[in-house]
Design a protein around this motif. Structure first.
Motif, PDB file in Angstrom:
ATOM      1  N   ASN A   1      -3.188  -1.087  -1.779  1.00  0.00           N
ATOM      2  CA  ASN A   1      -4.343  -0.669  -0.983  1.00  0.00           C
ATOM      3  C   ASN A   1      -4.690  -1.669   0.108  1.00  0.00           C
ATOM      4  O   ASN A   1      -5.561  -1.404   0.940  1.00  0.00           O
ATOM      5  CB  ASN A   1      -5.550  -0.426  -1.886  1.00  0.00           C
ATOM      6  CG  ASN A   1      -5.419   0.861  -2.677  1.00  0.00           C
ATOM      7  OD1 ASN A   1      -4.993   1.876  -2.134  1.00  0.00           O
ATOM      8  ND2 ASN A   1      -5.756   0.825  -3.957  1.00  0.00           N
TER       9      ASN A   1
ATOM     10  N   ASN B   1       0.068   5.446  -0.451  1.00  0.00           N
ATOM     11  CA  ASN B   1       0.863   4.297  -0.023  1.00  0.00           C
ATOM     12  C   ASN B   1       2.265   4.769   0.350  1.00  0.00           C
ATOM     13  O   ASN B   1       2.955   5.401  -0.450  1.00  0.00           O
ATOM     14  CB  ASN B   1       0.923   3.262  -1.158  1.00  0.00           C
ATOM     15  CG  ASN B   1       1.791   2.075  -0.819  1.00  0.00           C
ATOM     16  OD1 ASN B   1       2.981   2.075  -1.097  1.00  0.00           O
ATOM     17  ND2 ASN B   1       1.205   1.068  -0.199  1.00  0.00           N
TER      18      ASN B   1
ATOM     19  N   GLN C   1      -9.632   1.034  -0.890  1.00  0.00           N
ATOM     20  CA  GLN C   1      -9.397   0.906   0.554  1.00  0.00           C
ATOM     21  C   GLN C   1     -10.706   0.784   1.315  1.00  0.00           C
ATOM     22  O   GLN C   1     -10.796   0.047   2.302  1.00  0.00           O
ATOM     23  CB  GLN C   1      -8.549   2.064   1.064  1.00  0.00           C
ATOM     24  CG  GLN C   1      -7.088   1.972   0.642  1.00  0.00           C
ATOM     25  CD  GLN C   1      -6.173   2.867   1.451  1.00  0.00           C
ATOM     26  OE1 GLN C   1      -6.554   3.423   2.470  1.00  0.00           O
ATOM     27  NE2 GLN C   1      -4.947   3.009   0.989  1.00  0.00           N
TER      28      GLN C   1
END
Length: 338
Positions: free
Chosen positions: A95, A176, A75
């Protein structure tokens, strides 16, 4: 000036002109971040991309792969690419989702049910649309796709055949929302954890299990800290190669086209890599790694029904509406949802 001198001068001028027309004067060595290690599908995509780019540019452009999160978490690399401080990254699609929510349609459980379906979506109109969205939303452009295979559940406690078998296990997931919601639908409260921390957490017993494709399980040596694999196929793992849009726009049109074409070629190589490697890796994990593979009961029916009924509706708005969901299902030859 004699004829030899004149010919030499002409050759130098011609070479200089060729460099200008081919853009080689702006030769670039791209820094490419990867979260995974050597032997992974990410590395295979990266190597294929660099090879294709070198060939297309006559050696003017190349790239270096930085494995194992050397340049930061996956990320983090999206943020850095968006700011133009990093050239490229190959990272799990989950990501990218926090920065460009519409790509989440590719990570909804049981949307993609085969490699061929993954290719259809990423290499067609849906893939083009998601690329445009990531440019606008996240400041990065998708150049290519790594097809890494279905995320298989692994753990160190017991075989998991049913949803009931999952109860009580501590499962690591990426940070997530879709993946967290899927485990919630199965009655599990998973532990979101950065990728770089995962192996140590499994080794120390902080978490019991995780899910990733066979290629990743093998590349990350999870057979050293995990015993059981469940052959679920709830998410097909896609790992796009993204480039900073700032970096991309600073290139000439010719160089931009080279990158696009190199990405397309590398995508095809990635699909073949999965076809060539997955079964052999699966065999190695059981014979050499000592892992035990369990098939989910009743063709995964309970996992599928719980996940699709509970999770899909939660994310219709973020992926572009139920209409977008039905567009994808129609492309895949499936019935619409209501």
């Amino acid at each position: 000036m004699n004829i030899r001198t004149r010919l030499g001068s002409f050759a130098v001028s011609a070479a200089a002109a060729l460099l200008l027309t081919t853009g080689a004067v702006n030769a670039k060595n791209f820094k490419i971040a990867l979260g995974d290690s050597a032997g992974s599908a990410q590395e295979a995509l990266g190597k294929a991309f660099v090879a294709a780019l070198e060939e297309k540019s006559g050696g003017a452009h190349t790239g270096d792969l930085f494995l194992n999160g050397q340049l930061g978490s996956e990320q983090d690399t999206v943020n850095e690419a968006a700011m133009g401080t990093l050239d490229m990254s190959i990272l799990a699609i989950n990501n990218v989702t926090p920065f460009s929510p519409t790509v989440g349609i590719l990570t909804l459980p049981y949307v993609i049910l085969s490699l061929e379906e993954a290719e259809t979506l990423t290499q067609g109109a849906i893939g083009d649309e998601l690329t445009a969205n990531t440019i606008e939303d996240a400041g990065v452009r998708i150049l290519g796709w790594s097809y890494t295979g279905f995320r298989r559940l692994t753990n160190s406690v017991r075989p998991v055949e049913t949803v009931e078998d999952l109860q009580g296990l501590v499962i690591r997931v990426p940070k997530n929302e879709i993946m967290i919601a899927t485990y919630n639908a199965w009655g599990v409260n998973p532990t979101p954890m950065a990728w770089a921390e995962t192996f140590a957490a499994l080794q120390q017993g902080v978490v019991d299990g995780q899910d990733n494709p066979y290629l990743t399980i093998n590349a990350m040596k999870f057979d050293e800290v995990q015993t059981y694999i469940t052959d679920i196929r709830y998410i097909f793992s896609l790992e796009p190669l993204v480039i900073s849009e700032q970096v991309f726009q600073d290139l000439s049109e010719e160089d931009q086209q080279m990158l696009i074409e190199a990405g397309k070629e590398a995508t095809l190589v990635s699909a073949q890599f999965l076809r060539d490697q997955e079964e052999a890796i699966k065999e190695r994990l059981t014979t050499e790694g000592g892992m035990e593979i369990t098939q989910p009961a009743n063709n995964e029916e309970e996992f599928i029904s719980l996940a699709t009924e509970a999770v899909w509706p939660q994310f219709y708005d973020s992926i572009g509406g139920i209409e977008k969901m039905n567009e994808v299902l129609a492309i895949l030859g499936r019935d619409p949802v209501e």
